[in-house]
Design a protein around this motif. Structure first.
Motif, PDB file in Angstrom:
ATOM      1  N   TRP A  27       6.485 -13.757 -12.999  1.00  0.00           N
ATOM      2  CA  TRP A  27       6.714 -13.368 -11.612  1.00  0.00           C
ATOM      3  C   TRP A  27       5.426 -13.486 -10.801  1.00  0.00           C
ATOM      4  CZ3 TRP A  27       4.706  -9.004  -8.899  1.00  0.00           C
ATOM      5  CH2 TRP A  27       5.182  -8.898  -7.596  1.00  0.00           C
ATOM      6  N   MET A  28       4.318 -13.019 -11.412  1.00  0.00           N
ATOM      7  CA  MET A  28       3.023 -13.074 -10.734  1.00  0.00           C
ATOM      8  C   MET A  28       2.667 -14.503 -10.323  1.00  0.00           C
ATOM      9  SD  MET A  28       1.422 -10.228 -10.211  1.00  0.00           S
ATOM     10  CE  MET A  28      -0.202 -10.920  -9.876  1.00  0.00           C
ATOM     11  N   LEU A  31       5.935 -16.630  -3.723  1.00  0.00           N
ATOM     12  CA  LEU A  31       6.448 -15.489  -2.968  1.00  0.00           C
ATOM     13  C   LEU A  31       7.509 -15.971  -1.979  1.00  0.00           C
ATOM     14  CD1 LEU A  31       3.438 -13.341  -1.746  1.00  0.00           C
ATOM     15  CD2 LEU A  31       5.483 -12.494  -2.861  1.00  0.00           C
ATOM     16  N   GLN A  43       1.179 -19.146   1.214  1.00  0.00           N
ATOM     17  CA  GLN A  43       1.231 -18.060   2.184  1.00  0.00           C
ATOM     18  C   GLN A  43       0.516 -18.460   3.468  1.00  0.00           C
ATOM     19  OE1 GLN A  43       2.400 -14.447   1.886  1.00  0.00           O
ATOM     20  NE2 GLN A  43       3.765 -15.832   0.836  1.00  0.00           N
ATOM     21  N   ALA A  76      -6.351  -5.509  -2.365  1.00  0.00           N
ATOM     22  CA  ALA A  76      -5.031  -5.121  -1.840  1.00  0.00           C
ATOM     23  C   ALA A  76      -5.174  -4.006  -0.789  1.00  0.00           C
ATOM     24  CB  ALA A  76      -4.117  -4.672  -2.974  1.00  0.00           C
ATOM     25  N   VAL A  97       2.045   0.267  -1.827  1.00  0.00           N
ATOM     26  CA  VAL A  97       2.554  -1.098  -1.651  1.00  0.00           C
ATOM     27  C   VAL A  97       4.051  -1.214  -1.910  1.00  0.00           C
ATOM     28  CG1 VAL A  97       0.439  -2.402  -1.955  1.00  0.00           C
ATOM     29  CG2 VAL A  97       1.681  -1.673  -3.966  1.00  0.00           C
ATOM     30  N   TRP A  98       4.622  -0.254  -2.630  1.00  0.00           N
ATOM     31  CA  TRP A  98       6.051  -0.343  -2.918  1.00  0.00           C
ATOM     32  C   TRP A  98       6.621   1.042  -3.174  1.00  0.00           C
ATOM     33  CZ3 TRP A  98       8.424  -4.965  -2.390  1.00  0.00           C
ATOM     34  CH2 TRP A  98       9.813  -4.940  -2.579  1.00  0.00           C
ATOM     35  N   CYS A 151      -9.401  -6.483  -7.548  1.00  0.00           N
ATOM     36  CA  CYS A 151      -8.068  -6.833  -7.069  1.00  0.00           C
ATOM     37  C   CYS A 151      -7.426  -5.661  -6.340  1.00  0.00           C
ATOM     38  CB  CYS A 151      -7.172  -7.284  -8.223  1.00  0.00           C
ATOM     39  SG  CYS A 151      -7.676  -8.870  -8.900  1.00  0.00           S
ATOM     40  N   LYS A 152      -7.523  -4.479  -6.921  1.00  0.00           N
ATOM     41  CA  LYS A 152      -6.958  -3.292  -6.267  1.00  0.00           C
ATOM     42  C   LYS A 152      -7.627  -3.085  -4.908  1.00  0.00           C
ATOM     43  CE  LYS A 152      -4.882  -2.330 -10.217  1.00  0.00           C
ATOM     44  NZ  LYS A 152      -5.140  -3.761 -10.618  1.00  0.00           N
ATOM     45  N   GLN A 202       6.158   1.347   3.084  1.00  0.00           N
ATOM     46  CA  GLN A 202       5.501   0.103   2.713  1.00  0.00           C
ATOM     47  C   GLN A 202       6.288  -0.548   1.577  1.00  0.00           C
ATOM     48  OE1 GLN A 202       3.094  -1.291   4.285  1.00  0.00           O
ATOM     49  NE2 GLN A 202       2.647   0.400   5.682  1.00  0.00           N
ATOM     50  N   ARG A 203       6.656  -1.773   1.757  1.00  0.00           N
ATOM     51  CA  ARG A 203       7.348  -2.472   0.672  1.00  0.00           C
ATOM     52  C   ARG A 203       7.127  -3.962   0.836  1.00  0.00           C
ATOM     53  NH1 ARG A 203      12.301   0.001   0.725  1.00  0.00           N
ATOM     54  NH2 ARG A 203      11.740   1.575  -0.782  1.00  0.00           N
ATOM     55  N   ASP A 204       5.979  -4.419   0.349  1.00  0.00           N
ATOM     56  CA  ASP A 204       5.614  -5.815   0.548  1.00  0.00           C
ATOM     57  C   ASP A 204       5.134  -6.432  -0.760  1.00  0.00           C
ATOM     58  OD1 ASP A 204       4.457  -8.232   1.259  1.00  0.00           O
ATOM     59  OD2 ASP A 204       3.881  -7.490   3.228  1.00  0.00           O
ATOM     60  N   PRO A 205       5.928  -7.370  -1.305  1.00  0.00           N
ATOM     61  CA  PRO A 205       5.582  -7.988  -2.579  1.00  0.00           C
ATOM     62  C   PRO A 205       4.209  -8.648  -2.567  1.00  0.00           C
ATOM     63  CG  PRO A 205       7.729  -8.764  -1.816  1.00  0.00           C
ATOM     64  CD  PRO A 205       7.168  -7.909  -0.728  1.00  0.00           C
ATOM     65  N   ALA A 206       3.737  -9.124  -1.413  1.00  0.00           N
ATOM     66  CA  ALA A 206       2.449  -9.815  -1.356  1.00  0.00           C
ATOM     67  C   ALA A 206       1.306  -8.874  -1.759  1.00  0.00           C
ATOM     68  CB  ALA A 206       2.197 -10.384   0.040  1.00  0.00           C
ATOM     69  N   TYR A 207       1.372  -7.615  -1.293  1.00  0.00           N
ATOM     70  CA  TYR A 207       0.319  -6.652  -1.614  1.00  0.00           C
ATOM     71  C   TYR A 207       0.440  -6.170  -3.048  1.00  0.00           C
ATOM     72  CZ  TYR A 207      -1.057  -6.708   3.229  1.00  0.00           C
ATOM     73  OH  TYR A 207      -1.510  -7.126   4.445  1.00  0.00           O
ATOM     74  N   LEU A 208       1.688  -6.046  -3.499  1.00  0.00           N
ATOM     75  CA  LEU A 208       1.921  -5.681  -4.904  1.00  0.00           C
ATOM     76  C   LEU A 208       1.295  -6.722  -5.825  1.00  0.00           C
ATOM     77  CD1 LEU A 208       3.263  -3.981  -7.108  1.00  0.00           C
ATOM     78  CD2 LEU A 208       5.409  -5.179  -6.656  1.00  0.00           C
ATOM     79  N   LYS A 209       1.554  -7.978  -5.527  1.00  0.00           N
ATOM     80  CA  LYS A 209       0.980  -9.059  -6.339  1.00  0.00           C
ATOM     81  C   LYS A 209      -0.534  -9.032  -6.285  1.00  0.00           C
ATOM     82  CE  LYS A 209       4.233 -12.815  -6.914  1.00  0.00           C
ATOM     83  NZ  LYS A 209       4.482 -14.256  -6.709  1.00  0.00           N
ATOM     84  N   ALA A 210      -1.063  -8.901  -5.065  1.00  0.00           N
ATOM     85  CA  ALA A 210      -2.514  -8.962  -4.889  1.00  0.00           C
ATOM     86  C   ALA A 210      -3.214  -7.923  -5.752  1.00  0.00           C
ATOM     87  CB  ALA A 210      -2.870  -8.752  -3.422  1.00  0.00           C
ATOM     88  N   ALA A 211      -2.612  -6.734  -5.875  1.00  0.00           N
ATOM     89  CA  ALA A 211      -3.238  -5.654  -6.641  1.00  0.00           C
ATOM     90  C   ALA A 211      -3.339  -6.008  -8.128  1.00  0.00           C
ATOM     91  CB  ALA A 211      -2.460  -4.356  -6.442  1.00  0.00           C
ATOM     92  N   TYR A 212      -2.579  -7.014  -8.554  1.00  0.00           N
ATOM     93  CA  TYR A 212      -2.580  -7.389  -9.976  1.00  0.00           C
ATOM     94  C   TYR A 212      -2.922  -8.864 -10.190  1.00  0.00           C
ATOM     95  CZ  TYR A 212      -0.687  -2.761 -10.534  1.00  0.00           C
ATOM     96  OH  TYR A 212      -0.522  -1.406 -10.497  1.00  0.00           O
ATOM     97  N   PHE A 213      -3.686  -9.431  -9.256  1.00  0.00           N
ATOM     98  CA  PHE A 213      -4.102 -10.828  -9.377  1.00  0.00           C
ATOM     99  C   PHE A 213      -4.803 -11.109 -10.704  1.00  0.00           C
ATOM    100  CE2 PHE A 213      -4.416 -12.471  -4.693  1.00  0.00           C
ATOM    101  CZ  PHE A 213      -3.062 -12.774  -4.746  1.00  0.00           C
TER     102      PHE A 213
END
Lengths: 194, 194
Positions: free
Chosen positions: A82-83, A87, B118, A166, A32-33, A162-163, B92-103
């Motif tokens: 931030w969470m 966005l 969104q 994603a 993802v990043w 959640c993972k 891949q560099r998308d904050p939306a997916y990064l966030k989703a993984a840690y909802f």
DNA sequence: GCCAACTCACTATATAGATAGATAGTTTAT
DNA sequence: ATAAACTATCTATCTATATAGTGAGTTGGC
């Protein structure tokens, strides 16, 4: 700026050195990043300076030491902030779509070749995402497993979901790309034949 | 670097000033490649220096002048070369997916609010893409119409098909995002209830 | 006659990110 | 014993991108 949050996200799982991070980046968060180590090390230093992390010197071999980073309470608080902050919508900036809009300028054979390359790339990417998804579901993924040790069963279930969510998003994105590439082949055939 | 090719792509349609470009960017190429005018003007200068474009001073009002940029043969050749060179796969560099993984780190209400935002963004984006697609199909889109004037019917048909193909890709991408956001709501409900 | 809105072109500054390389210690296979 | 591969951290440089501003000319409405 999201690099900072990607790093905290990873470090909430377990304390790590810069080197650990740059390694596990490639097998987890990097999906993802992405970031190279030359960005990771300076950012970790800045984050320590800003009080989001603190570091512990750990011996390594006879003479060597390494720095293990821990997320501070302040770091965790800012991560949560931030969470929960909105966005900023991403600008579209994708060379593949730019090229596609002007396929009529290129030789059909060259276009086909590029579509094939893209297809191979996305198929491999998709396969990797599906492997990773499976290792999340059965909890064999090392980064996830380390994280789950600290959690009770209910919390662990939430984290896993959640993972997986994603990754499901990344997987359907990859499938969409592949379908679009398929349509690209059809388009080139049509362009060529008329 | 693709900014350079996005600019040439646009200028192959008709000669334009920097100002024209920064305006039509927002209604056409910007859907695949966004750039602010502060990037466009310096890049046009560099491209002229590199011989990809040449500029003609055109009077504007009594005293004013403006610079109209034309693509040179060299510019067109380099554009074709780029068109036929392999695409470097995007990281891949998308904050939306990064966030989703840690909802699981965030408050469910905050997550729902972000999903809603969104959703609104992507719905508007999708509607815009569909409007633009329609204006390409019926050839009413101004940037496209200007381009088509120079082409015969067969060439015009090819150009239109390529643009429509690119937009179809963007549209299915937007639909995929929206479906993923829908699943996000379901996920949050489940997290909350267990 | 004048103000607002628009056209035109550019500058300044800061951050993000990509690529490459420097340096030093450690482990492992031969 | 030593070379190769790996662990560890950091620097240097360049380009890309974002944000915000400057300043001058033009057009249209009242």
């Amino acid at each position: 700026m999201s690099l900072r949050w990607a790093l905290i996200a990873l470090l909430t799982g377990r304390p790590m050195t810069g080197y650990d991070i740059s390694k596990s980046f490639s097998t987890s968060v990097a999906h993802v990043w992405h970031a190279p180590d030359s960005q990771i090390y300076p950012e970790l230093n800045r984050m320590e300076r800003d009080g989001l992390l603190n570091s512990v010197e750990v011996p390594w071999g006879k003479k060597g030491t390494k720095k293990e980073y821990h997320v501070t309470d302040e770091g965790l608080a800012e991560f949560r902030e931030w969470m929960e902050s909105p966005l900023v919508p991403q600008r579209q900036r994708d060379p593949a779509y730019l090229k596609a809009a002007y396929f009529d300028f290129a030789d059909p054979a060259a276009v086909r070749e590029q579509l094939r390359q893209q297809q191979v790339y996305w198929e491999e990417h998709l396969a990797m995402l599906e492997r990773t998804r499976a290792s999340l579901v059965d909890r064999s993924h090392p980064t996830l497993a380390a994280r789950l040790e600290k959690l009770d069963e209910r919390e662990a279930e939430l984290a896993v979901r959640c993972k997986v969510y994603a990754y499901d998003g990344l997987i359907s994105r990859a499938r969409t790309e592949l379908a679009w590439i398929e349509d690209g082949f059809t388009l080139v055939d049509e362009l060529h034949s008329c």
